[in-house]
Design a protein around this motif. Structure first.
Motif, PDB file in Angstrom:
ATOM      1  N   GLU A 252      63.238   6.217  54.197  1.00  0.00           N
ATOM      2  CA  GLU A 252      64.039   4.983  54.101  1.00  0.00           C
ATOM      3  C   GLU A 252      65.506   5.373  54.060  1.00  0.00           C
ATOM      4  O   GLU A 252      65.892   6.247  53.277  1.00  0.00           O
ATOM      5  CB  GLU A 252      63.708   4.221  52.811  1.00  0.00           C
ATOM      6  CG  GLU A 252      62.276   3.765  52.712  1.00  0.00           C
ATOM      7  CD  GLU A 252      61.999   3.052  51.374  1.00  0.00           C
ATOM      8  OE1 GLU A 252      62.942   2.650  50.663  1.00  0.00           O
ATOM      9  OE2 GLU A 252      60.808   2.921  51.042  1.00  0.00           O
ATOM     10  N   ASN A 264      67.719   6.953  51.452  1.00  0.00           N
ATOM     11  CA  ASN A 264      67.469   6.282  50.170  1.00  0.00           C
ATOM     12  C   ASN A 264      66.284   6.933  49.462  1.00  0.00           C
ATOM     13  O   ASN A 264      66.422   7.442  48.363  1.00  0.00           O
ATOM     14  CB  ASN A 264      67.210   4.789  50.401  1.00  0.00           C
ATOM     15  CG  ASN A 264      66.765   4.074  49.134  1.00  0.00           C
ATOM     16  OD1 ASN A 264      67.143   4.474  48.033  1.00  0.00           O
ATOM     17  ND2 ASN A 264      65.951   3.046  49.274  1.00  0.00           N
ATOM     18  N   GLU A 265      65.115   6.943  50.098  1.00  0.00           N
ATOM     19  CA  GLU A 265      63.965   7.619  49.488  1.00  0.00           C
ATOM     20  C   GLU A 265      62.956   8.006  50.555  1.00  0.00           C
ATOM     21  O   GLU A 265      63.045   7.554  51.701  1.00  0.00           O
ATOM     22  CB  GLU A 265      63.330   6.761  48.386  1.00  0.00           C
ATOM     23  CG  GLU A 265      62.814   5.415  48.846  1.00  0.00           C
ATOM     24  CD  GLU A 265      62.022   4.709  47.738  1.00  0.00           C
ATOM     25  OE1 GLU A 265      61.708   5.313  46.697  1.00  0.00           O
ATOM     26  OE2 GLU A 265      61.676   3.529  47.945  1.00  0.00           O
TER      27      GLU A 265
HETATM   28 MG    MG Z   1      62.042   1.823  48.830  1.00  0.00          MG
END
Ligand code: MG
Ligand code: ADP
Length: 371
Positions: A252, A264-265
């Motif tokens: 992500e 993000n992750e």
């Molecule tokens: Mg997420």
């Protein structure tokens, strides 16, 4: 390479396990689900289901002994459990990757150590760290638990210094992580898959829109410059190699206002933002994952159509199901969940468009409004 009729053990019984089990069955494999809740969605389509706690050594041992290879649809099994499973059967992706992705601090440290840019972050251990975060990021910033967060749970937006202490005590366990709130132009994700021979494939980059911190819409291809899309895919390949990934992984990312890419992750499993592949690709994310963990060849992750995926969440969206079924062009998927609680992911709808002719925002919204 596992032969047909071998059994794939899947830890976790949710919709990702369900769709993985269906993909496995198409390739002639059996599946065995391990779930800690009764009647899990994946159990309805699997060859066997074991119901038991993910930290019960006896359960884990008999599950591992009953299968030929082990994978996950839920990455939050603890380290001891992973080690036990790994001592009995091959586990893909590895415990090493699960550990990194379970903890936002380990995750961001790994990414930064491998020259992958993330949001700016700070480990938060005591109330006085709030001031440091405010000074470093400005307000608002985001405070998150390092573990077990999903669909925006375990997060608080800190608008001013006075809000920090209450949030610090509410969010558990400590330490926490503070992140700069990114003023992003859009959120995107990419699915990358790698097998034991080091063959890596990436699906096209998807654009994600959230509602109440839950994924609402995925549009493919992401409406960003083609060179940015390529950079995102290259980043994902670099990451898959750095992790020595075996299986599929969702990345992500944010694209900020200056066109900068920030991860993000990561999630080492099939991902909600990859559900569009089920209808827009000859081989979808679930089959790719199953191919990777069973040692089958990995063909290029080709998309033949553009796509919009809409999540069906809670009772409101479930009420649309009859209409979805009656509307030509809407491809519905349901997960077999008995009760439509608010916020619960019940299914999704895919809509296909000819290659490289995704309609604009207005057209997409109008189409979905008709539901
Ligand atoms: Mg997420
Ligand atoms: P999870 O998906 O595990 O709940 P995420 O960290 O992906 O947690 O957060 C959920 C959503 O919240 C993101 O998709 C994004 O829309 C928003 N968000 C999270 N972190 C940030 C951030 N640092 N800046 C801006 N938005 C964020």
């Amino acid at each position: 390479m596992l032969s047909p009729n071998s059994t794939i053990g899947i830890v976790g019984g949710g919709q990702l396990g369900r769709m993985s089990a269906v993909a496995a069955s198409r390739l002639g494999f059996k599946t065995h689900i391990l779930s800690d809740i009764p009647d899990p969605p994946a159990g309805q389509v699997a060859s066997h289901t074991t119901i038991g706690a993910y930290d019960d050594p006896q359960i884990l041992e008999s599950f591992a002994n009953a299968v030929d290879v082990i994978t996950f649809e839920f990455e939050n099994i603890d380290a001891k459990g992973i080690d036990l499973l790994s001592s009995i059967r091959p586990v893909h992706p590895s415990g090493h990757i699960l550990r990194i992705s379970q903890d936002r601090i380990l995750e961001k440290s790994f990414l930064n150590d491998h020259d992958i840019p993330t949001t700016k972050w700070l480990k938060i251990e005591q109330p006085s760290d709030g001031e440091k975060a405010g000074a470093k990021f400005g307000y608002p910033f985001i405070l998150k638990t390092t573990r077990l967060g999903y669909d925006g749970k375990g997060q608080a937006v800190i608008h001013n210094p006075d809000e920090f202490e209450a949030a610090f005590h509410t969010l558990k366990p400590h330490p926490l992580i503070a992140e700069k709130k990114v003023d992003f132009a859009c959120e995107v994700s990419v699915m990358v898959v790698r097998n034991i021979h080091g063959v890596v494939q990436t699906f096209d980059v998807a654009e994600n829109q959230h509602k109440n911190s839950i994924l609402d819409l995925t549009l493919v291809p992401a409406r960003i410059q083609p060179d940015l899309r390529q950079q995102v895919q290259e980043l994902a390949i670099h990451l898959a190699n750095a992790l020595e990934l075996i299986g599929i992984l969702g990345v992500e990312l944010f694209i900020d206002r200056d066109g900068k890419i920030l991860v993000n992750e990561i999630a080492p499993r099939p991902h909600n933002s990859g559900h569009w592949t089920m209808n827009a690709c000859p081989i979808d994310q679930f089959e790719m994952h199953i191919r990777a963990v069973t040692g089958l060849p990995l063909p290029p992750a080709i998309r033949h159509s553009d796509a919009v995926m809409k999540n069906l969440i809670g009772p409101e969206d479930m009420a649309l199901w009859p209409k979805i079924m009656a509307t030509p062009g809407l491809i519905g998927h349901l997960y077999g969940k008995e009760i439509a609680k608010p916020g619960r992911k019940m299914g999704h709808v895919n809509i296909l468009f000819p290659y490289n002719s995704l309609p604009g925002e207005f057209g997409i919204r109008a189409m979905l409004q008709d539901l």
